[in-house]
Motif scaffolding. Structure first.
Motif, PDB file in Angstrom:
ATOM      1  N   ASN A 253     -26.872 -42.956 -19.368  1.00 55.64           N
ATOM      2  CA  ASN A 253     -25.665 -42.430 -20.029  1.00 55.64           C
ATOM      3  C   ASN A 253     -26.025 -41.624 -21.267  1.00 55.64           C
ATOM      4  O   ASN A 253     -25.407 -40.613 -21.569  1.00 55.64           O
ATOM      5  CB  ASN A 253     -24.717 -43.564 -20.413  1.00 55.64           C
ATOM      6  CG  ASN A 253     -24.215 -44.278 -19.174  1.00 55.64           C
ATOM      7  OD1 ASN A 253     -24.102 -43.673 -18.106  1.00 55.64           O
ATOM      8  ND2 ASN A 253     -23.954 -45.574 -19.291  1.00 55.64           N
TER       9      ASN A 253
ATOM     10  N   GLU B 117     -25.210 -37.805 -21.925  1.00 54.34           N
ATOM     11  CA  GLU B 117     -24.438 -37.479 -23.137  1.00 54.34           C
ATOM     12  C   GLU B 117     -25.103 -36.344 -23.929  1.00 54.34           C
ATOM     13  O   GLU B 117     -24.453 -35.358 -24.299  1.00 54.34           O
ATOM     14  CB  GLU B 117     -24.372 -38.739 -24.005  1.00 54.34           C
ATOM     15  CG  GLU B 117     -23.166 -38.857 -24.893  1.00 54.34           C
ATOM     16  CD  GLU B 117     -23.154 -40.218 -25.591  1.00 54.34           C
ATOM     17  OE1 GLU B 117     -23.607 -40.271 -26.751  1.00 54.34           O
ATOM     18  OE2 GLU B 117     -22.739 -41.216 -24.969  1.00 54.34           O
TER      19      GLU B 117
ATOM     20  N   ALA C  74     -23.947 -42.413 -12.400  1.00 54.82           N
ATOM     21  CA  ALA C  74     -23.798 -41.721 -13.692  1.00 54.82           C
ATOM     22  C   ALA C  74     -23.808 -40.210 -13.493  1.00 54.82           C
ATOM     23  O   ALA C  74     -23.039 -39.484 -14.128  1.00 54.82           O
ATOM     24  CB  ALA C  74     -24.906 -42.140 -14.636  1.00 54.82           C
TER      25      ALA C  74
ATOM     26  N   ALA D  63     -20.826 -37.515 -14.244  1.00 49.91           N
ATOM     27  CA  ALA D  63     -21.067 -36.525 -15.296  1.00 49.91           C
ATOM     28  C   ALA D  63     -20.591 -35.148 -14.836  1.00 49.91           C
ATOM     29  O   ALA D  63     -20.753 -34.785 -13.684  1.00 49.91           O
ATOM     30  CB  ALA D  63     -22.553 -36.478 -15.620  1.00 49.91           C
TER      31      ALA D  63
END
Length: 633
Positions: free
Chosen positions: A414, A418, A456, A460
């Motif tokens: 993550n 990010e 993830a 995203a």
């Protein structure tokens, strides 16, 4: 000092000097300080700022901190900064001024982005996520324990160590701590008696609150005498009363403490130290300025001592909480003689506890090390003992070295996504492209990690390039965090279990006074688990009822009766003994009913005893001694 677990009250260390080049190279590889930033027990940093450094970092990064160009340059030089100085962001009376945040930002990596909540913000109920770092600039928020503290996972320090490597983390820490030390020295931070003085109004409030609690306690006692006190399950009347009193008095202490704590403003040194996490807590401030509270021994009030009173200075059976060790005074005003004595009684237990605990936990650690010292990692990724018996097919089920990991995970997917999102441009990748790339890069991962990464990436909103970059970085990190063959995993395991043992308290904890729930906790329980004991000290079992029994109270009670072990002694109201020939057992009707037994059940149980002959008369069982004819000599 967390990494060495050393305090400076006389602790000693030994110095070993590796001689040959090979030994030196190996020592450097295994033992350089910057490679010990992350603990192998939980994958978080254990080296970081402590005490003054944290207070100093708070004072430096406060919103109203201003530095002249001269001060800024001197501090930057101390932190061995070699780049160009930024433009001053504030104006003062004498010209342009720098902010403390600018100084802190000099030492952050230029492409570092992070958002987190500081301890200060939590403590003063401020905004969450107040610390904002964008492209290596501290935009807002205060740096305190949760950013650069030791043993603080997910801190700025932790992220730098993980994302930029140990060398950079070492340099960051060195520079920041030198600057902070210098800054707080010139600032002149101190704490004294005057920082504890309260306005008379606040003092009166505290005393009247305590008086209110005392009145409540007297009220509970009078209720108990009349028999109108509400009982809690599993407690006798006396125990319930005691639980209510203890609860009320602990509330009184908390209220006094928080009243005192809140009457200090945010510039108070004590508040600063407690809130930033440098040292102490609001409890300590509360005890220094508010009230000390109930002194306890073995988790109970000071009830025993002389006959029906703790000290000869009180009447027997006195109901005043003072007589059982409640201390109204605080450290600022000083304790009365009796309060001091009670406090000493409570303090003695702490000393004894510490002494006993270190022995026990040290011995447990020694047993663990002896049991696991021969277990290590082989070249095929298995964990084996010297005989080649496989103990684990893959170390930790994923082959990741915790000391190189991010909280036990190979990498924080993550976090990668990010930081990529902030700089990502271009058209969002389609689902097919994502799954194709994920498949290509996660071949070597174990199933759990593969699923985590794939999910993830699907969630995203990144471009194809972005996804590829994240995958490459992830694979790279994964290969770096793999555990090395020959690692003494047994020793590391034993140390990781033994290390927290010393911090655990010894005493068993009373579950709000419910007798059935008096469970063994802390060190004794850990030792019990490590020894794999057959009979735990306080075994408990939760039994779930089926649909029928769930709804009816009678059924539940019946089930409980059937589980309960009943001894004959539990059914007797009184006994008479004629020592030469017989014993009379008078059974209690109520108890028989309670346990769902009959006199015949008792007779049947006593049948097995050949020494006595049994008869039952109503609710009385008579046991007569069988005459044993003397065997001829």
């Amino acid at each position: 000092c967390p990494p060495y677990n050393a305090d400076f009250d006389g602790d000693e260390m030994n110095l070993h000097v590796p001689q040959s080049e090979e030994a030196r190279a190996e020592s450097i590889l295994l033992m350089r300080v910057q490679d010990q930033l992350i603990s192998p027990r939980y994958g978080g940093p254990i080296i970081g700022g402590l005490r003054d450094f944290i207070t100093g970092a708070y004072l430096l990064t406060k919103d109203d901190t201003r530095l002249t160009v001269q001060e800024f340059s001197n501090l930057a030089m101390l932190g061995s900064y070699e780049g160009e100085l930024p433009k001053p962001a504030a104006k003062g009376k004498e010209g342009p001024m720098y902010t403390g945040k600018q100084l802190f930002s000099l030492f952050l990596p230029k492409d570092f982005n992070y958002v987190m909540t500081s301890k200060w913000s939590k403590g003063t109920k401020g905004v969450t996520k107040d610390v904002v770092i964008k492209n290596g600039e501290l935009i807002s928020g205060i740096i305190d324990k949760s950013s650069i503290g030791a043993e603080e996972p997910e801190s700025v320090l932790h992220r730098i160590a993980k994302d930029y490597g140990n060398i950079q983390a070492k340099n960051f820490l060195n520079s920041i701590l030198i600057i902070v030390k210098q800054y707080i020295t010139h600032y002149g931070f101190s704490y004294g008696y005057s920082d504890l003085e309260l306005p008379d109004k606040v003092r009166e409030t505290i005393l009247s609150d305590i008086k209110g609690s005392y009145d409540k306690v007297f009220d509970f006692i009078s209720q108990a005498k009349k028999g109108t006190l509400k009982l809690t399950r599993g407690l006798s009347a006396a125990e319930a009363l005691e639980a209510y009193i203890v609860n009320e008095l602990s509330k009184a202490r908390d209220v006094a403490g928080s009243t005192a704590d809140q009457s200090f403003d945010e510039t108070n040194s004590g508040r600063i130290m407690a809130t930033t996490g440098a040292r102490g807590s609001s409890l300590n401030i509360g005890q220094m300025a508010g009230a000390l509270g109930q002194q306890s021994r073995r988790g109970q009030r000071m009830l025993k001592g002389y006959n029906n009173r703790a000290l000869p200075h009180f009447k027997e059976h006195e109901s005043n909480p003072d007589s059982a060790g409640f201390v109204k005074s605080n450290y600022r005003d000083g304790l009365s003689t009796l309060e001091f004595f009670f406090h000493a009684m409570g303090g003695r237990e702490g000393l004894v506890d510490t002494a006993v605990r270190t022995q026990q936990s040290g011995y447990m650690q020694r047993r663990l090390i002896n049991a696991l010292e021969h277990i290590r990692l082989e070249y095929d990724g298995t964990v084996r003992d010297p005989h080649g018996h496989i103990i684990q097919f893959m170390y930790g089920e994923d082959g990741i070295d915790v000391a190189k990991s991010d909280h036990g995970e190979a990498f924080n997917i993550n976090r990668l996504v990010e930081s990529q999102t902030i700089i990502d441009t271009g058209k969002k990748a389609s689902k097919e492209e994502v799954s194709q790339l994920a498949k290509k890069y996660t071949k070597t991962f174990n199933l759990r990690l593969r699923n985590l990464v794939t999910k993830a990436l699907e969630d995203a909103k990144l471009s194809k390039d972005g996804i590829e970059k994240v995958c490459k970085k992830g694979l790279d990190l994964y290969n770096k965090t793999k555990v090395e063959p020959g690692q003494a995993v047994g020793i590391v395991t034993a140390q990781s279990i033994g290390e927290p043992g010393t911090q655990m308290t010894l005493r068993t904890f009373h579950f709000a006074g419910i007798r059935e729930r008096n469970v063994t906790l802390g060190l004794p329980r850990l030792i019990e688990l490590v020894d794999a004991r057959k009979n735990p000290v306080t075994p408990t079992m939760d039994i779930y009822l089926d649909k029928e029994s769930k709804t009816s109270r009678e059924k539940a009670i019946e089930t409980a009766r059937n589980i309960l072990q009943t001894k004959v002694s539990a059914l007797i109201s009184e006994t008479e003994t004629d020592y030469s020939t017989e014993i009379k057992l008078h059974l209690s009707r109520n108890r028989l009913k309670e346990r769902g037994c009959s006199v015949d059940d008792v007779m049947a149980a006593l049948e097995s005893n050949k020494k006595f002959k049994n008869e039952s008369i109503g609710d009385t069982v008579v046991l007569k001694l069988v005459d044993e004819s003397d065997a001829p000599t």
